[in-house]
Write an enzyme that holds these catalytic residues in place. Structure first.
Site, PDB file in Angstrom:
ATOM      1  N   ASP A 102       0.840  -1.195   0.000  1.00 43.53           N
ATOM      2  CA  ASP A 102       0.000   0.000   0.000  1.00 43.53           C
ATOM      3  C   ASP A 102       0.881   1.252   0.000  1.00 43.53           C
ATOM      4  OD1 ASP A 102      -2.138  -1.719   0.227  1.00 43.53           O
ATOM      5  OD2 ASP A 102      -2.263  -1.521   2.412  1.00 43.53           O
TER       6      ASP A 102
HETATM    7  N1  URA Z   1      -1.160  -5.982   3.868  1.00 41.68           N
HETATM    8  C1  URA Z   1      -1.679  -4.729   3.859  1.00 41.68           C
HETATM    9  O1  URA Z   1      -2.741  -4.487   4.427  1.00 41.68           O
HETATM   10  N2  URA Z   1      -0.994  -3.768   3.222  1.00 41.68           N
HETATM   11  C2  URA Z   1       0.190  -3.978   2.603  1.00 41.68           C
HETATM   12  O2  URA Z   1       0.770  -3.049   2.052  1.00 41.68           O
HETATM   13  C3  URA Z   1       0.719  -5.283   2.630  1.00 41.68           C
HETATM   14  C4  URA Z   1       0.023  -6.273   3.271  1.00 41.68           C
END
Ligand code: URA
Length: 233
Positions: A102
């Site tokens: 993310d």
């Molecule tokens: N899980 C998440 O919620 N975000 C990420 O960036 C990676 C794994």
């Protein structure tokens, strides 16, 4: 056949400017003869730098320590991408992040131009573990470790594979989580169904390959063959 400066830059991880300097200084030979013209075209196998042969690697694998605020995409009109952080001498056509973090997640992103390898390591069937450090808004109850082990059911009804959660003994709002799949926002959603909100998330390893601690956020480096194999272990 490629330009000599491109061969030297790619084979020895030098910027194009440093490759040109090395060629000018007479350190580069083609077929055993010193060549000082960067624009000359040659085959990798005939080129040496300081006596060391230029090896042509079909693909490149890069470890990036992703900072927050950068998107895991190859292109974006409006936002900075992980590919924008790759320095010139590691750039190749067709680079992309193998798996997404993310925008606010930090840590290990693998960047490559090898589609088959990426497909392989991202397949949930391959069970490649990704390790994360997580901090939540509230302390985690100890029962969460058992729940993660049994497989969390998300709000949309989808089931997660068993995950390994180890809550820090002295800091119960911090933990190490290992998951073997990569559903959209998976870790955040695994905590959300437990009324916890993720405040900090960092990927620290893929398979047995750990994020190089000497890489500052925003920095990256090429991986060796041994390191690449560790991802699949
Ligand atoms: N899980 C998440 O919620 N975000 C990420 O960036 C990676 C794994």
């Amino acid at each position: 056949m490629e330009r000599l400066d491109k061969i030297i830059s790619h084979a020895f991880s030098l910027s194009r400017t440093d490759a040109k300097k090395a060629i000018k200084s007479g350190e580069v030979c083609v077929g055993g003869e010193v060549v000082k013209d960067s624009s000359l075209k040659a085959d990798y196998s005939s080129v040496t730098l300081g006596g060391k042969r230029a090896e042509h690697e079909e693909h490149i694998y890069i470890m990036l320590n992703k900072p927050a605020g950068v998107v895991s995409a190859s292109e974006s009109r409006s936002e900075k991408t992980v590919i924008d952080l790759v320095p010139e001498h590691l750039r190749r056509k067709g680079l992309f992040p193998a798996g997404r973090l993310d925008k606010d997640t930090v840590g290990f992103v693998l960047i490559t131009d090898d589609g088959a390898f990426a497909h392989d390591i991202l397949s949930p069937r391959k069970h490649i573990e990704k390790t994360y450090l997580v901090r939540t808004d509230k302390p985690m109850p100890l029962s969460l470790e058992e729940q993660f082990k049994n497989g969390v059911t998300l709000y949309d009804g989808s089931e997660c594979m068993p995950a390994d959660l180890k809550i820090c003994k002295d800091k119960p709002d911090e933990a190490v989580v290992k998951i073997k799949e990569g559903k959209y926002h998976q870790i955040k959603r695994m905590f959300r169904v437990n009324s916890l909100s993720v405040e900090y998330l960092k990927r620290t390893a893929m398979g047995k390959l750990e994020l190089d601690k000497s890489l500052k956020e925003g920095e990256c480096r090429k991986l060796s063959k041994e390191e690449i194999n560790k991802i699949k272990e």
